[in-house]
Design an enzyme around this catalytic site. Structure first.
Site, PDB file in Angstrom:
ATOM      1  N   ASP A 151      76.293  65.100  82.254  1.00 59.08           N
ATOM      2  CA  ASP A 151      75.810  64.314  83.402  1.00 59.08           C
ATOM      3  C   ASP A 151      75.838  62.815  83.112  1.00 59.08           C
ATOM      4  OD1 ASP A 151      74.612  63.327  85.662  1.00 59.08           O
ATOM      5  OD2 ASP A 151      72.658  64.264  85.338  1.00 59.08           O
ATOM      6  N   SER A 164      89.975  73.577 102.844  1.00 58.19           N
ATOM      7  CA  SER A 164      90.163  74.855 102.150  1.00 58.19           C
ATOM      8  C   SER A 164      91.462  75.510 102.634  1.00 58.19           C
ATOM      9  CB  SER A 164      88.935  75.754 102.370  1.00 58.19           C
ATOM     10  OG  SER A 164      88.953  76.831 101.474  1.00 58.19           O
ATOM     11  N   ASP A 180      71.837  61.875  87.102  1.00 56.59           N
ATOM     12  CA  ASP A 180      71.500  62.129  88.508  1.00 56.59           C
ATOM     13  C   ASP A 180      72.014  63.485  88.980  1.00 56.59           C
ATOM     14  OD1 ASP A 180      74.181  61.637  88.413  1.00 56.59           O
ATOM     15  OD2 ASP A 180      74.213  60.084  89.959  1.00 56.59           O
ATOM     16  N   ASP A 209      78.897  59.335  82.776  1.00 54.97           N
ATOM     17  CA  ASP A 209      79.136  58.233  83.718  1.00 54.97           C
ATOM     18  C   ASP A 209      78.034  57.175  83.665  1.00 54.97           C
ATOM     19  OD1 ASP A 209      76.973  59.396  85.105  1.00 54.97           O
ATOM     20  OD2 ASP A 209      78.313  60.573  86.373  1.00 54.97           O
ATOM     21  N   ASP A 240      83.520  71.402  93.228  1.00 56.13           N
ATOM     22  CA  ASP A 240      84.009  72.538  94.017  1.00 56.13           C
ATOM     23  C   ASP A 240      84.092  73.775  93.130  1.00 56.13           C
ATOM     24  OD1 ASP A 240      85.506  74.400  95.512  1.00 56.13           O
ATOM     25  OD2 ASP A 240      86.641  72.824  96.519  1.00 56.13           O
ATOM     26  N   HIS A 271      82.424  72.857  97.759  1.00 58.44           N
ATOM     27  CA  HIS A 271      83.645  73.210  98.467  1.00 58.44           C
ATOM     28  C   HIS A 271      83.567  72.721  99.916  1.00 58.44           C
ATOM     29  CE1 HIS A 271      87.349  75.242  99.159  1.00 58.44           C
ATOM     30  NE2 HIS A 271      86.847  76.081 100.040  1.00 58.44           N
TER      31      HIS A 271
END
Ligand SMILES: *[C@@H]1O[C@H](CO)[C@@H](O)[C@H](O)[C@H]1NC(C)=O
Ligand SMILES: *[C@@H]1O[C@H](CO)[C@@H](O)[C@H](O)[C@H]1NC(C)=O
Ligand SMILES: *[C@@H]1O[C@H](CO)[C@@H](O)[C@H](O)[C@H]1NC(C)=O
Ligand SMILES: *[C@@H]1O[C@H](CO)[C@@H](O)[C@H](O)[C@H]1NC(C)=O
Ligand SMILES: *[C@@H]1O[C@H](CO)[C@@H](O)[C@H](O)[C@H]1NC(C)=O
Ligand SMILES: *[C@@H]1O[C@H](CO)[C@@H](O)[C@H](O)[C@H]1NC(C)=O
Ligand SMILES: *[C@@H]1O[C@H](CO)[C@@H](O)[C@H](O)[C@H]1NC(C)=O
Ligand SMILES: *[C@@H]1O[C@H](CO)[C@@H](O)[C@H](O)[C@H]1NC(C)=O
Ligand SMILES: *[C@@H]1O[C@H](CO)[C@@H](O)[C@H](O)[C@H]1NC(C)=O
Ligand SMILES: *[C@@H]1O[C@H](CO)[C@@H](O)[C@H](O)[C@H]1NC(C)=O
Ligand SMILES: *[C@@H]1O[C@H](CO)[C@@H](O)[C@H](O)[C@H]1NC(C)=O
Ligand SMILES: *[C@@H]1O[C@H](CO)[C@@H](O)[C@H](O)[C@H]1NC(C)=O
Length: 544
Positions: free
Chosen positions: A266, A196, A273, A269, A408, A448
């Site tokens: 979701d 960060s 999950d 891909d 994030d 994050h």
């Protein structure tokens, strides 16, 4: 069952010889050196005051009664025998840092600097404990002020200068000197670990202090800092405050929008999950949430046209004066709606009041593009941290590893792709050339810096390395810090980062799944047939 199958693969790799700590000098009288060093320091560290040193035995729960409450770090269990050295160091006549060095009894010959977070102001004791446990002579500083707040920047550019770069660099110079003084021989290799704001500090070192480190691990860097602050603040303008017609309460971001995003994205891909492997592929459309006959607040909830339009806006890039200022928030992060509360987030609020306008009474609710243009252009002490020329660092064979959670919610992970592309363009290097000194890993399902539904444990901190000394995972295949050590010292660069998700994030409950996170720009791709919980069912594919 799955957990039982996976666990043996993940077991502590303490036996990894070349990176395991070994006592540097058995004859060193650690105890007496620790008690005598504090008296030497005033003569070797300029502007040092209030120096103390203290022997701390493994297992001690250190407490920090004077630590600012906003640092939220009242205590830390120290996992190895260390000599803890603490001091203040003046950086000007109206600024200074609080600095700590933790010298482990079992020294590996390596030096490590930790970083900071947010607008802090906070020594990250958990990282000091992690580094010293792993045998690094470990340093940390408070970034020039105490607490996770911008208030000390008011009318004091020296404090701001410490925050922008000087605290970290000063700590490194002092820390290396003290390491030599303490152990009687210089360190061999120096490392940096931060996330960060700590990630930004890592990039700052690569850009402006390329001699400071041999290896830098920079997570979720707050790079292009001024535009990042503006982006964080501009969401208030997008969402409106709680009385605005378009405003959507945070609870509904979580209960309505997030499930709708997952419904749409979701399974892009191939696996349902909760992990959106590559959120760049998610073109989220909230129109299905709009209230209609048969779809109203009583059956599951819905949003107005105005709210749907606002939701769409939230996932658009941020432009200033017609130019891209900061990339879009990634869909999948709206279950943590920190920027959509109807109040300005604390960091842009503080930055506007204490830095941009030097006026604590400045009403941030009136902030407009004009304020963000001022924010962008002020750029005190080049805090933007956006230079793409890393040639000096490259030429002295420094290595840079960046990682960024794809879920994030604080700093959009697209910014790390953008920085990678910027370096590529500035230095005119393609990714094969960059591989020599700069590798970037996208960590799917990670929030994050750590946490999240993805396989987020990658050794980025103590929590991400098993959480405790009993579960320490130091395998360079799955620990980014140890991967960096191996890259620097053996020339073996990481091609992927193996992440683990533990059941309830508890190692004792076993691994839920493992996933190998790919080196950018490759994309992790499911084979469509294997058990998606196994890393072997995925591969890194070239998609451009
Ligand atoms: C160093 O100090 C610790 C704590 O006071 C003590 O337990 C240990 O015996 C000492 N070791 C030596 C070699 O003096
Ligand atoms: C040193 O410590 C004392 C007592 O804690 C404190 O009053 C003083 O401000 C400190 N000096 C510096 C330079 O931080
Ligand atoms: C360490 O001490 C603090 C303060 O006494 C306490 O709150 C905390 O739970 C302790 N931590 C552990 C792991 O014992
Ligand atoms: C020590 O403090 C003085 C002023 O108080 C400052 O000018 C100088 O840069 C500082 N030295 C270091 C090494 O920080
Ligand atoms: C530095 O590395 C050299 C060569 O590997 C080794 O002999 C030496 O002991 C190391 N120094 C320290 C302080 O660990
Ligand atoms: C800060 O400086 C501004 C002028 O730049 C001045 O108006 C203001 O009174 C100062 N505030 C404080 C708290 O010193
Ligand atoms: C530490 O710094 C002091 C002051 O600059 C210098 O005299 C000393 O030689 C340095 N010590 C080491 C071990 O680098
Ligand atoms: C909310 O925004 C409206 C319109 O911009 C403004 O009039 C009102 O004062 C704001 N309310 C709060 C609590 O900030
Ligand atoms: C809400 O929807 C339910 C069924 O979909 C319907 O029975 C009900 O009348 C609707 N209420 C309103 C206020 O439209
Ligand atoms: C955002 O700020 C601009 C001024 O910079 C203003 O024109 C616009 O109306 C604001 N948008 C919203 C949704 O408040
Ligand atoms: C900012 O960086 C530029 C180029 O990298 C340099 O010329 C300038 O002096 C720096 N400014 C400050 C205040 O450090
Ligand atoms: C995980 O924790 C939740 C509560 O936080 C609990 O309901 C659940 O049973 C736990 N799962 C396992 C496998 O322990």
């Amino acid at each position: 069952m799955l957990a039982a199958r996976l666990l043996p693969l993940l077991i502590v790799a303490l036996g990894f010889t070349s990176v395991s700590a070994q006592s540097y000098n058995n004859n060193l009288d650690f105890n007496s050196t620790c008690s005598s060093i504090s008296s030497q320091i005033p003569s070797i560290v300029p502007n040092a005051s209030n120096v103390t040193s203290q022997l701390v035995l493994a297992g001690t729960n250190l407490t920090f009664p004077n630590s600012a409450p906003s640092c939220n770090r009242p205590s830390q269990v120290v996992e190895a025998d260390i000599c803890r050295v603490v001091m203040n160091v003046g950086t000007s006549d109206r600024s200074g840092i609080r600095f700590e060095a933790w010298f482990p009894r079992e020294w590996s010959g390596r030096f490590l600097s930790t970083g900071n977070g947010g607008l802090g102001g906070c020594i990250q004791y958990e990282d000091m404990a992690y580094g010293s446990l792993l045998g690094f002579a470990t340093v940390g500083a408070n970034n020039g002020h105490d607490g996770d707040t911008g208030a000390p920047f008011l009318n004091n550019s020296e404090v701001l200068k410490d925050y922008a770069f000087r605290s970290l660099h000063t700590g490194v110079v002092i820390g290396k000197n003290l390491t030599h003084t303490f152990y009687g021989s210089p360190h061999n290799k120096s490392y940096y670990l931060g996330c960060s704001t700590g990630g930004r500090e890592g990039l700052k070192s690569v850009q402006d202090f390329p001699e400071d480190f041999d290896g830098i691990v920079a997570g979720a860097p707050a790079a292009d800092f001024n535009n990042l602050i503006a982006w964080m603040g501009h969401f208030l303008n997008v969402t409106g405050n709680a009385t605005a017609e378009r405003f959507l309460p945070p609870a509904q971001w979580i209960s309505l929008v997030h499930p709708d995003v997952l419904d749409q994205c979701d399974e892009i891909d191939g696996v349902k999950d909760g992990v959106i492997e590559d959120p760049n592929l998610c073109k989220y459309d909230p129109s299905g949430l709009v209230c209609s006959e048969g779809k109203n607040q009583t059956d599951g909830g819905c949003v107005t046209e105005a709210q749907a339009e606002m939701i769409k806006q939230v996932f658009e890039p941020f432009f200033l004066q017609g130019e891209l200022a900061f990339p879009r928030m990634q869909p999948g992060t709206e279950n943590l709606p920190i920027f959509y509360t109807g109040q300005m987030f604390m960091y842009p609020r503080d930055w506007l009041q204490f830095v941009v306008h030097s006026d604590p009474s400045f009403d941030v609710n009136t902030a407009s593009d004009q304020d963000w243009i001022l924010t962008r252009d002020l750029d005190p002490f080049n805090i933007s941290t956006w230079s793409g020329d890393l040639s000096v660092f490259r030429d002295r064979e420094g290595k840079l590893l960046t990682y960024h959670g794809q879920a994030d919610d604080v700093i959009t992970p697209i910014n790390s792709e953008r920085y990678y592309e910027r370096v590529s363009e500035t230095m005119n290097l393609d990714s094969t050339d960059l591989d020599e000194f700069y590798r970037f890993f996208r960590i799917s399902g990670m929030l994050h810096c750590s946490g999240g539904v993805g396989a987020w444990e990658i050794g980025q901190n103590l929590a991400g390395a098993g959480g405790s000394i009993d579960h320490l995972n130091l395998d360079p295949e799955s620990n980014v810090l140890m991967a960096m050590v191996r890259w620097v010292e053996e020339g073996v660069a990481p091609n992927a980062v193996l992440g683990t998700k533990f059941v309830n994030d508890t190692v004792d409950e076993g691994a839920q799944f493992a996933r190998k996170h790919c080196k950018y720009p490759l994309r992790n791709t499911y084979d469509g047939v294997g058990d998606p919980n196994l890393k072997e069912s995925w591969s890194c594919e070239c998609v451009v």
